[in-house]
Design a protein around this motif. Structure first.
Motif, mmCIF file in Angstrom:
data_model
loop_
_atom_site.group_PDB
_atom_site.id
_atom_site.type_symbol
_atom_site.label_atom_id
_atom_site.label_comp_id
_atom_site.label_asym_id
_atom_site.label_seq_id
_atom_site.Cartn_x
_atom_site.Cartn_y
_atom_site.Cartn_z
ATOM 1 N N UNK A 284 13.947 -3.571 5.618
ATOM 2 C CA UNK A 284 13.259 -2.368 6.087
ATOM 3 C C UNK A 284 13.816 -1.136 5.375
ATOM 4 N N UNK A 285 12.913 -0.377 4.753
ATOM 5 C CA UNK A 285 13.286 0.906 4.160
ATOM 6 C C UNK A 285 12.226 1.923 4.556
ATOM 7 N N UNK A 286 12.628 3.182 4.696
ATOM 8 C CA UNK A 286 11.667 4.222 5.021
ATOM 9 C C UNK A 286 11.046 4.042 6.391
ATOM 10 N N UNK A 287 9.757 4.389 6.487
ATOM 11 C CA UNK A 287 9.073 4.401 7.782
ATOM 12 C C UNK A 287 8.826 2.998 8.327
ATOM 13 N N UNK A 288 9.105 2.857 9.626
ATOM 14 C CA UNK A 288 8.750 1.637 10.375
ATOM 15 C C UNK A 288 8.168 2.132 11.694
ATOM 16 N N UNK A 289 6.847 2.296 11.719
ATOM 17 C CA UNK A 289 6.164 2.942 12.834
ATOM 18 C C UNK A 289 5.350 1.922 13.618
ATOM 19 N N UNK A 290 5.360 2.023 14.939
ATOM 20 C CA UNK A 290 4.531 1.151 15.760
ATOM 21 C C UNK A 290 4.822 -0.312 15.498
ATOM 22 N N UNK A 291 3.803 -1.035 15.054
ATOM 23 C CA UNK A 291 3.989 -2.459 14.763
ATOM 24 C C UNK A 291 4.996 -2.663 13.635
ATOM 25 N N UNK A 292 5.225 -1.631 12.823
ATOM 26 C CA UNK A 292 6.268 -1.709 11.803
ATOM 27 C C UNK A 292 7.646 -1.876 12.408
ATOM 28 N N UNK A 293 7.808 -1.440 13.657
ATOM 29 C CA UNK A 293 9.046 -1.680 14.396
ATOM 30 C C UNK A 293 8.931 -2.890 15.303
ATOM 31 N N UNK B 90 22.452 0.457 1.359
ATOM 32 C CA UNK B 90 21.833 1.463 0.505
ATOM 33 C C UNK B 90 20.389 1.049 0.220
ATOM 34 N N UNK B 91 19.527 2.032 0.059
ATOM 35 C CA UNK B 91 18.101 1.753 -0.113
ATOM 36 C C UNK B 91 17.816 0.882 -1.332
ATOM 37 N N UNK B 92 18.616 1.036 -2.381
ATOM 38 C CA UNK B 92 18.348 0.262 -3.599
ATOM 39 C C UNK B 92 18.930 -1.147 -3.543
ATOM 40 N N UNK B 93 19.571 -1.490 -2.422
ATOM 41 C CA UNK B 93 20.183 -2.820 -2.304
ATOM 42 C C UNK B 93 19.574 -3.675 -1.208
ATOM 43 N N UNK B 94 18.781 -3.069 -0.322
ATOM 44 C CA UNK B 94 18.379 -3.786 0.884
ATOM 45 C C UNK B 94 17.462 -4.965 0.577
ATOM 46 N N UNK C 49 0.864 -1.196 0.000
ATOM 47 C CA UNK C 49 0.000 0.000 0.000
ATOM 48 C C UNK C 49 0.896 1.240 0.000
ATOM 49 N N UNK C 50 1.683 1.429 -1.037
ATOM 50 C CA UNK C 50 2.661 2.525 -1.023
ATOM 51 C C UNK C 50 2.033 3.899 -0.839
ATOM 52 N N UNK C 51 0.787 4.085 -1.308
ATOM 53 C CA UNK C 51 0.132 5.386 -1.156
ATOM 54 C C UNK C 51 -0.201 5.683 0.302
ATOM 55 N N UNK C 52 -0.255 4.642 1.149
ATOM 56 C CA UNK C 52 -0.527 4.798 2.581
ATOM 57 C C UNK C 52 0.704 4.424 3.422
ATOM 58 N N UNK C 53 1.868 4.421 2.772
ATOM 59 C CA UNK C 53 3.115 4.021 3.431
ATOM 60 C C UNK C 53 2.975 2.658 4.096
ATOM 61 N N UNK C 54 2.198 1.795 3.437
ATOM 62 C CA UNK C 54 1.999 0.405 3.885
ATOM 63 C C UNK C 54 1.388 0.314 5.283
ATOM 64 N N UNK C 55 0.510 1.267 5.612
ATOM 65 C CA UNK C 55 -0.255 1.147 6.851
ATOM 66 C C UNK C 55 -1.092 -0.129 6.781
ATOM 67 N N UNK C 56 -1.204 -0.828 7.891
ATOM 68 C CA UNK C 56 -1.751 -2.185 7.895
ATOM 69 C C UNK C 56 -3.206 -2.185 8.357
ATOM 70 N N UNK D 102 8.906 -7.564 3.632
ATOM 71 C CA UNK D 102 9.400 -6.273 3.148
ATOM 72 C C UNK D 102 8.209 -5.397 2.771
ATOM 73 N N UNK D 103 8.493 -4.122 2.487
ATOM 74 C CA UNK D 103 7.453 -3.202 2.058
ATOM 75 C C UNK D 103 7.765 -2.651 0.686
ATOM 76 N N UNK D 104 6.733 -2.403 -0.098
ATOM 77 C CA UNK D 104 6.912 -1.800 -1.424
ATOM 78 C C UNK D 104 6.763 -0.282 -1.355
ATOM 79 N N UNK D 105 7.388 0.397 -2.309
ATOM 80 C CA UNK D 105 7.176 1.831 -2.454
ATOM 81 C C UNK D 105 8.016 2.712 -1.558
ATOM 82 N N UNK D 106 9.098 2.178 -0.988
ATOM 83 C CA UNK D 106 10.001 3.026 -0.211
ATOM 84 C C UNK D 106 9.705 3.122 1.263
#
Length: 254
Positions: free
Chosen positions: A97-106, A177-181, A18-25, A52-56
């Protein structure tokens, strides 16, 4: 589809999509992930699991609108199914893990065996800021991994911290690097998948044996506080402020 499941090289990959919602679950996404872990345990061809998450972004945590429509008030709620299954998974679990990892994302990362993070990764545990308490046994696991004072700073203040601090706290294995993780994490999962399944299973069980009952008990204890707090005035103020895009005011609450 908000969750994508792929199988390749003995690895089952769960991608939050859900890249438009930063993969909120959402609850539906938790159910899909819980079911994927269940199937992975039964499938002999699956030797490791990658998340993993899509969209950064990895995940912005719970989708608050969805969460408030259907609060997790039952032990059989999809979020609790997912947390039980990731915490008790017998096969190795790897996270990219790339970008935001909030709450349960952590907090879900504390149940993974290997965690690889991009230099862009940013973590936060804003439970207290939302008038809530920790979940996923993070109140037990984070102090064990990082020490009490460092865990207290993250869980009490809820402020975001970067990947280098996560690395020094001990729940991230390596920064890339973000493009390698994603590719690196998949390769590590593929290496695990090529090893003897029984040896991996027993070794993981031996390392986690002392934690198993403690984790289950702590999840239950946290849930016992979490549900009533979700309906308390502090949480209502926090969520209303979030949707109104303002700073919450807790000064009138004891």
């Amino acid at each position: 589809m908000d969750i994508l499941i792929e199988r390749a090289g003995g690895v089952l990959t769960i991608a939050l999509n859900r890249p438009d919602k930063k993969n909120a679950i959402t609850a539906a996404m938790y159910q899909e992930m819980a079911d994927a872990f269940f199937e992975a345990e039964k499938d002999a061809a699956v030797r490791a699991v990658l998340i993993r998450g899509n969209g950064g972004s990895f995940s912005a945590g719970n989708d608050l609108e969805d969460f408030l429509k259907a609060p997790a008030s039952s032990p059989d709620a999809p979020v609790f199914q997912f947390l039980r299954r990731i915490s008790s998974a017998q096969k190795p679990v790897v996270a990219a893990v790339a970008g935001a990892a909030v709450g349960v994302g952590t907090t879900m990362l504390l149940h993974c065996d290997l965690v690889y993070a991009a230099s862009t990764a940013k973590f936060s545990l804003p439970f207290v800021q939302l008038g809530l308490c920790p979940e996923a046994a993070s109140s037990l696991l984070l102090p064990r991994v990082s020490g009490y004072q460092r865990a207290a700073e993250k869980l009490l203040l809820g402020e975001a911290f970067d990947v280098n601090e996560a690395l020094s706290m001990g729940f991230v294995n390596r920064v890339l690097d973000a493009d390698k993780v994603d590719a690196f994490a998949f390769e590590q999962a593929r290496k695990l998948a090529a090893l003897p399944a029984s040896s991996l299973r027993v070794t993981k069980a031996l390392m986690k044996h002392a934690d198993v009952r403690d984790i289950a008990a702590r999840m239950e204890e946290e849930a016992g506080y979490f549900s009533p707090m979700l309906n308390a005035p502090e949480a209502r103020e926090a969520f209303q402020a979030f949707f109104e895009k303002r700073k919450p005011d807790f000064s009138r609450f004891d």
